[in-house]
Design an enzyme around this catalytic site. Structure first.
Site, PDB file in Angstrom:
ATOM      1  N   ASP A 200       0.640  -1.130  -0.445  1.00 39.14           N
ATOM      2  CA  ASP A 200       0.020  -0.228   0.375  1.00 39.14           C
ATOM      3  C   ASP A 200       1.156   1.412   0.276  1.00 39.14           C
ATOM      4  O   ASP A 200       2.095   1.362   1.234  1.00 39.14           O
ATOM      5  CB  ASP A 200      -0.694  -0.068   1.277  1.00 39.14           C
ATOM      6  CG  ASP A 200      -1.637   0.883   1.086  1.00 39.14           C
ATOM      7  OD1 ASP A 200      -2.728   0.250   0.173  1.00 39.14           O
ATOM      8  OD2 ASP A 200      -1.667   1.921   2.442  1.00 39.14           O
ATOM      9  N   GLU A 242       1.140  -0.392  -5.011  1.00 38.68           N
ATOM     10  CA  GLU A 242       0.212   1.050  -5.455  1.00 38.68           C
ATOM     11  C   GLU A 242       1.245   2.184  -5.537  1.00 38.68           C
ATOM     12  O   GLU A 242       1.842   2.488  -4.181  1.00 38.68           O
ATOM     13  CB  GLU A 242      -0.666   0.972  -4.409  1.00 38.68           C
ATOM     14  CG  GLU A 242      -2.004   2.361  -4.594  1.00 38.68           C
ATOM     15  CD  GLU A 242      -2.701   2.798  -3.267  1.00 38.68           C
ATOM     16  OE1 GLU A 242      -3.399   2.784  -3.342  1.00 38.68           O
ATOM     17  OE2 GLU A 242      -1.584   2.168  -2.199  1.00 38.68           O
TER      18      GLU A 242
HETATM   19  C1  GLC Z   1      -4.684   3.018  -0.294  1.00 37.90           C
HETATM   20  C2  GLC Z   1      -5.950   2.169   0.044  1.00 37.90           C
HETATM   21  C3  GLC Z   1      -6.758   2.512   0.242  1.00 37.90           C
HETATM   22  C4  GLC Z   1      -6.742   2.751   2.001  1.00 37.90           C
HETATM   23  C5  GLC Z   1      -5.203   4.094   1.904  1.00 37.90           C
HETATM   24  C6  GLC Z   1      -5.001   4.372   2.962  1.00 37.90           C
HETATM   25  O1  GLC Z   1      -4.788   3.976  -1.240  1.00 37.90           O
HETATM   26  O2  GLC Z   1      -5.717   1.459  -1.339  1.00 37.90           O
HETATM   27  O3  GLC Z   1      -8.231   1.931   0.117  1.00 37.90           O
HETATM   28  O4  GLC Z   1      -7.803   4.030   2.100  1.00 37.90           O
HETATM   29  O5  GLC Z   1      -4.274   3.107   1.129  1.00 37.90           O
HETATM   30  O6  GLC Z   1      -4.375   3.251   3.427  1.00 37.90           O
END
Ligand code: GLC
Ligand code: CA
Length: 546
Positions: A200, A242
């Site tokens: 993440d 991500e």
């Molecule tokens: C990422 C996740 C999201 C979450 C954020 C904070 O963007 O996809 O769902 O709220 O991280 O951890």
């Protein structure tokens, strides 16, 4: 399957708590998921990505953990989790888990200790400032829901940094103890048997935040360290990150040491996601073609993960204001369907007006573009959204299994309401009904995924658009790899088309349609390939015996 399993996989993502409840408490759990593994096997997926499974106060749907070494007791025990890994492995399914280490929950014992005293051994695990930082109101990820990125903590008598919500304090990656702890967390889960991690918020993990600075230095070497670390523990483990950043910054995340990727194995293709949605909205493939042509070159082993829908809003922030408007007009006409001024909180079925032909074409396009496709639970049966839920919860409703109470998800009051009204209610859209219907969307997904898995050149070969004038709305691209070559035609528009690709005839061997929206005339000499409105054809050009 080739050496790099992740290049020839189909990833299915789900949240355990909304998939299947096994013990009648209204919350999905590991045993429930185990009971649905045969369903997933039949669907043909071979990798599961589980959204956060750690103990959590649940203020950001689990993206706020209080213990990285355990599972949320509502989902089951560590024993249940180990059983899930075993049962999945028996079916050839690998499991990757969300690793959310940019921040912890503010209820995490580390943070609790850090705020209690300046002398706490955990104080320096977070990012502090004694004075109000100049960038207090900058860099928010959730505009509207988040007022600032630095918040004053009375007990700590200092300001702490949080990229996301104020209950998600950022860990301090400049601290070697934090870096070592993260490695321990990765190693722990690898030891249990996970095949990798969906990391993440990676750009924020490697950001060495300094108060008052909006351009803090980035430590990419830490990604190389993590990669090396997990690879020593499990040679085929993967990192899927991500990182929704500008395209020119993407190659650094993959890394390139001596001609081979040495950081993240796979990155979500956020650019493609925005462009796919724009192309669908405009019924014109140009935005996709542009991106395919300008995608940065990846080091060997680097791979894209493609998606049409994920668990968050569809993020349109990398489109121009005009492009974004076009998408909003088509797919998010009501204010209520939009989120943070940049995204759409709907599922694909309703977004495409419930048009089955268009939905098939859209997923066929995603799955045939280069990279590893990621499919969100429920999309395979065409589930809808519940706009009465706040924010992103609109698309996080329980899986719809059957006509039974609560769609067969649970006997008890479910953790979040199952969609029970309108065209997408569980009695209209569910697995049981579609399982019995060979013409259902579910049956289509099963056939499509199986055909894709017979076409490894899509995931591990090259992808190129056929550079020839084509009828409006039509995209032609091909995949070439050691196993052979495939040609794909997609018609994003409603008008029937005839495509002339006569040049292709010469280097093919017994070309034939292996998958299509309908029966078409044989490929012949490629000069008259018919394609219905919203039609698609997968044509095998050649198969090599390697
Ligand atoms: C990422 C996740 C999201 C979450 C954020 C904070 O963007 O996809 O769902 O709220 O991280 O951890
Ligand atoms: Ca349960």
């Amino acid at each position: 399957m080739g050496e790099r399993w992740y290049t020839e996989s189909v990833i299915y993502c789900l949240d355990v708590e909304t998939f299947q409840d096994s013990n009648g408490d209204g919350i999905g759990d590991f045993q429930g998921l185990i009971s649905r593994l045969d369903y997933l096997t039949r669907l043909g997926i071979n990798c599961l990505w589980l959204h956060p499974i750690h103990p959590t106060p649940g203020r950001d749907d689990g993206y706020d953990a209080t213990d990285f070494y355990n599972v949320d007791p509502r989902l089951g025990t560590l024993g249940d989790f180990a059983e899930l890994l075993h049962e999945a492995a028996n079916r050839g399914i690998k499991v990757i888990i969300d690793l959310v280490v940019n921040h912890t929950s503010d209820e995490h014992p580390w943070f609790q200790s850090a705020v209690a005293s300046k002398d706490s051994p955990y104080r320096d695990w977070y990012v502090w400032s004694d004075k109000e930082p100049a960038d207090r109101f900058q860099g928010m990820v959730f505009p509207g829901e988040q007022a600032e990125t630095w918040t004053y903590h009375r007990r700590a008598r200092a300001w702490y940094y949080h990229r996301f919500y104020d209950f998600q304090p950022d860990l301090n990656f400049a601290n070697p103890l934090v870096r070592a702890e993260i490695k321990k967390i990765l190693a722990f889960w690898i030891q249990l048997g996970v095949a990798g991690f969906r990391m993440d918020a990676v750009p924020f993990i490697i950001e060495l935040t300094e108060p008052g600075r909006t351009d803090s230095p980035m430590d990419f070497d830490y990604l190389s360290e993590l990669r090396q670390h997990i690879q020593w523990r499990r040679g085929d483990a993967v990192l899927l990150a991500e990182a929704n950043v500008e395209p020119e910054k993407l190659p650094e995340y993959f890394g390139d040491a001596g001609g081979s990727g040495n950081r993240i194995h796979m990155l979500f293709d956020f650019m493609l996601n925005g462009r796919l949605v724009l192309a669908l909205a405009r019924q014109n493939p140009e935005p996709v073609i542009d991106w395919l042509k300008t995608t940065p070159k990846l080091p060997p082993g680097g791979q894209w993960a493609t998606f049409l829908r994920n668990h968050d809003e569809i993020d349109l922030s990398r489109l121009t204001a005009e492009q974004r408007e076009d998408v909003f007009e088509q797919f998010g006409p009501d204010e209520d369907m939009r989120l943070y001024d940049r995204g759409i909180r709907r599922r694909l079925g309703p977004m495409l007006g419930g048009d089955r032909r268009r939905l098939e074409m859209a997923y066929s396009l995603q799955f045939t573009l280069r990279g590893t496709p990621v499919l969100r639970y429920g999309e395979e049966i065409g589930m809808g959204e519940d706009l009465s839920q706040v924010g992103r919860y609109a698309i996080r409703t329980p899986m719809q299994w059957s006509f039974a109470k609560n769609g067969g998800f649970s006997d008890a009051e479910p953790i979040r309401p199952v969609i029970s009204k309108g065209d997408y209610a569980y009695d209209a859209v569910n697995v049981t009904a579609q399982r019995h219907d060979p013409g259902s969307l579910l049956a289509w997904f099963e056939r499509m995924i199986r055909t894709l898995r017979e076409s490894p050149e899509v995931g591990s070969g090259t992808c190129a658009c056929v550079d020839k004038p084509l009828p409006a709305g039509v995209l032609a691209h091909r995949a070439d790899g050691p196993t052979g070559s495939m040609l794909f035609l997609h018609n994003l528009g409603t008008e029937d088309a005839v495509v002339d690709l006569g040049d292709l005839a010469k280097d093919t061997h017994l070309p034939n349609d292996v998958f299509a929206d309908q029966e078409y005339e044989p490929v012949g000499d490629f000069t008259e390939l018919r394609l219905a409105g919203y039609g698609y054809r997968w044509i095998r050009l050649r198969r090599s015996s390697v």
